[in-house]
Design a protein around this motif. Structure first.
Motif, PDB file in Angstrom:
ATOM      1  N   SER A  46     -17.485  -3.464   6.760  1.00 44.17           N
ATOM      2  CA  SER A  46     -18.462  -2.547   6.158  1.00 44.17           C
ATOM      3  C   SER A  46     -18.335  -2.434   4.650  1.00 44.17           C
ATOM      4  N   CYS A  47     -17.411  -3.185   4.067  1.00 40.03           N
ATOM      5  CA  CYS A  47     -17.173  -3.091   2.622  1.00 40.03           C
ATOM      6  C   CYS A  47     -18.009  -4.124   1.869  1.00 40.03           C
ATOM      7  N   GLY A  48     -18.402  -3.775   0.670  1.00 44.60           N
ATOM      8  CA  GLY A  48     -19.216  -4.680  -0.113  1.00 44.60           C
ATOM      9  C   GLY A  48     -18.424  -5.804  -0.742  1.00 44.60           C
ATOM     10  N   ALA A  49     -17.151  -5.566  -1.022  1.00 47.06           N
ATOM     11  CA  ALA A  49     -16.341  -6.575  -1.701  1.00 47.06           C
ATOM     12  C   ALA A  49     -14.906  -6.493  -1.194  1.00 47.06           C
ATOM     13  N   VAL A  50     -14.188  -7.596  -1.374  1.00 46.23           N
ATOM     14  CA  VAL A  50     -12.794  -7.682  -0.926  1.00 46.23           C
ATOM     15  C   VAL A  50     -11.945  -8.200  -2.078  1.00 46.23           C
ATOM     16  N   LEU A  51     -10.875  -7.472  -2.382  1.00 46.13           N
ATOM     17  CA  LEU A  51      -9.895  -7.908  -3.372  1.00 46.13           C
ATOM     18  C   LEU A  51      -8.572  -8.162  -2.658  1.00 46.13           C
ATOM     19  N   HIS A  87     -15.339   5.025  -7.273  1.00 49.44           N
ATOM     20  CA  HIS A  87     -15.457   3.939  -6.299  1.00 49.44           C
ATOM     21  C   HIS A  87     -14.725   4.307  -5.005  1.00 49.44           C
ATOM     22  N   ALA A  88     -15.344   4.010  -3.889  1.00 47.40           N
ATOM     23  CA  ALA A  88     -14.755   4.314  -2.581  1.00 47.40           C
ATOM     24  C   ALA A  88     -13.971   3.096  -2.084  1.00 47.40           C
ATOM     25  N   VAL A  89     -12.690   3.276  -1.832  1.00 49.51           N
ATOM     26  CA  VAL A  89     -11.772   2.155  -1.586  1.00 49.51           C
ATOM     27  C   VAL A  89     -10.994   2.387  -0.295  1.00 49.51           C
ATOM     28  N   ARG A  90     -10.706   1.302   0.393  1.00 47.18           N
ATOM     29  CA  ARG A  90      -9.762   1.342   1.512  1.00 47.18           C
ATOM     30  C   ARG A  90      -8.681   0.281   1.277  1.00 47.18           C
ATOM     31  N   ILE A  91      -7.497   0.529   1.808  1.00 47.58           N
ATOM     32  CA  ILE A  91      -6.386  -0.414   1.694  1.00 47.58           C
ATOM     33  C   ILE A  91      -6.107  -0.981   3.083  1.00 47.58           C
ATOM     34  N   VAL A  92      -6.104  -2.296   3.173  1.00 44.60           N
ATOM     35  CA  VAL A  92      -5.782  -2.983   4.426  1.00 44.60           C
ATOM     36  C   VAL A  92      -4.408  -3.623   4.269  1.00 44.60           C
ATOM     37  N   ASP A 130     -16.943   0.641  -0.666  1.00 42.82           N
ATOM     38  CA  ASP A 130     -17.230  -0.179  -1.846  1.00 42.82           C
ATOM     39  C   ASP A 130     -16.305  -1.393  -1.913  1.00 42.82           C
ATOM     40  N   LEU A 131     -15.040  -1.152  -1.646  1.00 43.01           N
ATOM     41  CA  LEU A 131     -14.036  -2.199  -1.842  1.00 43.01           C
ATOM     42  C   LEU A 131     -12.918  -2.080  -0.804  1.00 43.01           C
ATOM     43  N   ALA A 132     -12.544  -3.209  -0.228  1.00 44.52           N
ATOM     44  CA  ALA A 132     -11.345  -3.293   0.612  1.00 44.52           C
ATOM     45  C   ALA A 132     -10.299  -4.102  -0.143  1.00 44.52           C
ATOM     46  N   ILE A 133      -9.133  -3.531  -0.312  1.00 46.18           N
ATOM     47  CA  ILE A 133      -8.016  -4.259  -0.922  1.00 46.18           C
ATOM     48  C   ILE A 133      -7.109  -4.722   0.209  1.00 46.18           C
ATOM     49  N   VAL A 134      -6.977  -6.029   0.373  1.00 45.47           N
ATOM     50  CA  VAL A 134      -6.168  -6.623   1.433  1.00 45.47           C
ATOM     51  C   VAL A 134      -4.835  -7.039   0.820  1.00 45.47           C
ATOM     52  N   THR A 135      -3.741  -6.516   1.334  1.00 44.46           N
ATOM     53  CA  THR A 135      -2.461  -6.715   0.672  1.00 44.46           C
ATOM     54  C   THR A 135      -1.307  -6.478   1.645  1.00 44.46           C
ATOM     55  N   TYR A 136      -0.084  -6.386   1.112  1.00 41.22           N
ATOM     56  CA  TYR A 136       1.118  -6.155   1.935  1.00 41.22           C
ATOM     57  C   TYR A 136       2.267  -5.837   0.991  1.00 41.22           C
ATOM     58  N   GLY A 137       3.373  -5.336   1.534  1.00 43.75           N
ATOM     59  CA  GLY A 137       4.605  -5.148   0.774  1.00 43.75           C
ATOM     60  C   GLY A 137       4.420  -4.348  -0.496  1.00 43.75           C
ATOM     61  N   ASN A 138       4.975  -4.863  -1.600  1.00 43.00           N
ATOM     62  CA  ASN A 138       4.824  -4.191  -2.891  1.00 43.00           C
ATOM     63  C   ASN A 138       3.363  -4.065  -3.289  1.00 43.00           C
ATOM     64  N   GLY A 139       2.542  -5.017  -2.842  1.00 47.55           N
ATOM     65  CA  GLY A 139       1.118  -4.949  -3.152  1.00 47.55           C
ATOM     66  C   GLY A 139       0.468  -3.710  -2.582  1.00 47.55           C
TER      67      GLY A 139
END
Length: 718
Positions: free
Chosen positions: A651-656, A627-632, A602-611
């Motif tokens: 493969s994710c529908g949205a990116v935060l 919601h099905a989420v992955r962390i990048v 559903d959602l990929a959260i692209v981040t780093y560090g404290n994020g």
């Protein structure tokens, strides 16, 4: 009339008539032979004719640099007094030094080499046509641009490295009297004296070329001598820089003393500046004509001619040398302008990334060595989940055991173990020469690292807080990152720079201790930036950072999130959800790799560090809402692994995008652009506000939060 032409005609007329200055330095007493003096005169004339040709080439539109060395030709005497293997970091008016040194090394053609540089020819042997710089690999002269005094801190570092290696050389660095007032020069002079005061070997010769003026601003009479002669820890030696024989004698005396005592000294050369600052500079606009003419009357070439006449060389023989070099310079210039130039971005950028080098496989420490080094408590810690601060400490110890060429340096990193205890115990384990407590000067810390890197070490300097980098960022931007570029990959200064930074420290220090901007680093070509999010990631990334420095000669900057140093829990107090085990030997986090957790589409959260930490908290909330989420986790912020990022989110529908840096100038801008240009994802971002960080209860008010990430994600998903 063009002042270069005036000086030219005056030299011919005065030597022809024997109207030359009186000289006091005796040739025999100096240790120079007549043949030596003739060689130095030829080097001085080459430098002078190159200056004249540079102006002519610019007039024709065929040359691109006219800051000349006329009036500073006494530096040929300094070159003669040193060995050609002594590293030399040169002031931009030191063509005579490089030419005189070239005469000491077989197979050199300095006139041709410099003309290739003047004309930006791709065959220029030092920069490959990228800039007009003095420099030569064969002559042990790293290239320098016209940056004011920024090369002095790394010269201090090179001299320190020479002391560490117990080599018997001398490092020389030269600069102008105006540059002496720059904070970079003051810091380097102070650091050299501070080091020598403690009897630490530092064989370094500073050479101040004092022509009394910086572009149009005069140095106050007596100021330079008063400033340099009172430096504790530095031996001071003045000399008449117009007279090459006197200069040679003074430089040899000081150089021999430095070589013997392994301590720094300052050679203060009185010079003149001929032709103004550079080609476009109209000196008569700010300097009275009688003053200009008085300077021209002190032409160093006339002093050398006087020595030659006293030694029995005929007037016409002196003029013949001058005119024959002039003809040679003109003929070679006509050839140089026809040589190929760089044309494409690919050609220009080819030297930004240093060349890789073959290195022997490091010897992994044996179990017995590790047990001895770590001790019982740390050996137990290797097998138990630990917070980031402990794992980084263990990882650095492991790396220092594996790579004896690693040298750490920074404020408080030794006895204290750093502000946050990250280097605790390392000095006791590896000694003060490998884990150095430095003085409080970020420019000098980074300069030390550059000098060590050029000398075969793997420096790991520490800047105590990210905000403190701004005191010294030009050492990375203008020196470390440009060395490969301006030397066509011939010189490199690999390093792994450690910086504690970013936000979320509760109620401590405001923006000086919580700085959440990496923009100053992100736009420097060739620099690698890493930011780990937990202790295991940090160890894996540091292994890769050292490999990058050691094998690929890269400049790597590691940003350690301060707030995550002690972090143990993730979702609830006592859950230990953010502690990690020490990774197995042989594993690392390759440059360009990501750390992806979760498989939600559903959602990929692209981040780093404290994020990453906050996003893992938000992930639990989002998954509880269905919601099905992955962390990048990006790991490496520069260069961004664009293809890998797109593949991880495909493969994710949205990116935060969750970016703890400020909205303006943050990584999020590049990431949003990437997704807009190369994907069809719905994209949003959560960033920090464009604000400094407050002290006290509002420490996180301007930063991304768990709640803010959840709200942005829900809005994007709906």
């Amino acid at each position: 009339m063009d002042r270069a032409e005036v000086v030219h005609e005056a030299f011919l007329a005065r030597v022809g008539s024997g109207d030359v200055p009186e000289v006091t330095a005796g040739l025999e007493e100096s240790g120079l032979s007549l043949a030596d003096l003739q060689g130095l005169f030829r080097a001085q004339v080459m430098s002078r004719q190159l200056d004249r040709m540079a102006r002519e080439l610019q007039r024709r539109g065929q040359g691109f640099y006219t800051i000349g060395s006329s009036g500073h030709e006494g530096m040929a005497g300094v070159a003669a007094a040193l060995k050609p293997t002594d590293p030399a970091y040169l002031h931009y008016r030191d063509a005579a030094f490089q030419i005189a040194r070239a005469a000491q090394v077989p197979g050199q053609d300095p006139l041709w080499d410099m003309l290739l540089s003047f004309t930006a020819a791709a065959e220029d042997p030092i920069s490959g046509g990228r800039h007009k710089v003095l420099g030569s690999k064969a002559l042990c002269i790293p290239p320098q641009t016209s940056t004011i005094a920024s090369h002095l801190p790394k010269a201090v570092g090179a001299a320190y490295a020479m002391g560490l290696k117990r080599e018997r050389g001398v490092v020389m660095c030269s600069f102008g009297d105006a540059s002496m007032n720059h904070s970079t020069a003051q810091g380097a002079l102070n650091t050299a004296g501070w080091t020598a005061w403690q009897s630490v070997p530092l064989p370094l010769m500073f050479v101040c070329e004092d022509n009394g003026i910086g572009i149009s601003v005069k140095s106050p009479p007596g100021w330079v001598a008063a400033s340099l002669s009172q430096r504790p820890g530095l031996r001071y030696q003045p000399c008449d820089g117009q007279d090459v024989v006197a200069t040679f004698a003074a430089a040899r005396e000081l150089g021999d003393w430095i070589r013997k005592h392994r301590k720094p000294g300052v050679l203060h050369l009185s010079c003149v500046r001929l032709y103004g600052h550079a080609g476009p500079d109209v000196e008569s606009a700010y300097r009275p004509m009688p003053e200009i003419e008085a300077q021209e009357a002190q032409d160093p070439l006339l002093f050398t001619a006087s020595h030659l006449l006293h030694a029995g060389v005929a007037n016409d023989k002196i003029i013949d040398v001058y005119q024959s070099v002039r003809a040679e310079c003109e003929a070679k210039a006509d050839r140089a302008v026809k040589r190929p130039k760089l044309k494409s971005a690919t050609e220009v950028m080819a030297a930004i990334t240093p060349p890789k080098r073959d290195m022997p496989k490091p010897n992994e420490p044996s179990p017995a060595d590790r047990a001895t080094t770590f001790g019982t408590a740390d050996m137990r810690a290797l097998d138990q989940p630990q917070p980031m601060n402990k794992l980084v400490n263990l990882g650095l110890s492991d790396l220092m055991m594996t790579h004896p060429e690693i040298v750490m340096a920074g404020e408080d990193i030794g006895r204290k173990g750093g502000v946050y205890g990250i280097t605790k115990g390392l000095q006791a384990r590896f000694g003060p020469t490998r884990v150095m407590d430095t003085l409080l000067d970020e420019q000098s810390i980074l300069g030390l690292a550059i000098g060590l890197g050029q000398s075969g070490f793997i420096p790991m300097p520490e800047i105590q807080f990210l905000a403190y980098l701004h005191n010294a960022e030009d050492q990375i931007r203008g020196e470390a990152a440009t060395l490969s570029f301006f030397s066509d990959g011939q010189f490199t200064n690999p390093m792994v720079l450690r910086i504690a930074g970013l936000g979320y420290q509760k109620g401590f220090g405001g923006h000086f201790h919580n700085d959440n901007s990496l923009a100053v680093l992100r736009d420097i070509p060739g620099v690698i930036i890493g930011c780990p999010s937990d202790g295991c990631e940090a160890v894996l990334m540091y292994r890769e950072a050292v490999r990058l420095a050691r094998e690929e000669q890269r400049v790597v900057v590691m940003i350690e999130p301060i707030a995550l140093y002690p972090m143990r829990d993730l979702l609830a107090e006592g859950d230990g959800g953010w502690m990690r085990r020490y990774p197995d030997a042989g594993l690392n986090a390759p440059l360009g790799s990501l750390n992806v957790t979760g498989k939600g589409n559903d959602l990929a959260i692209v981040t780093y560090g404290n994020g990453t930490y906050l996003s893992q908290q938000a992930k639990a909330d989002l998954e509880a809402a269905g919601h099905a989420v992955r962390i990048v986790d990006l790991r490496w912020l520069a260069p961004l692994a664009e293809d890998a990022i797109l593949a991880a989110c495909e493969s994710c529908g949205a990116v935060l995008i969750v970016d703890e840096c400020r909205r303006t100038g943050s990584q999020s801008e590049a990431l949003v652009t990437l997704f807009q240009e190369r994907s069809a994802h719905r994209v949003a971002r959560v960033t920090a506000e464009d604000s400094f960080i407050a002290t006290g209860p509002a420490y996180a008010a301007t930063l991304p939060s768990r709640e803010g990430i959840v709200a942005a994600a829900m809005s994007l998903l709906q």
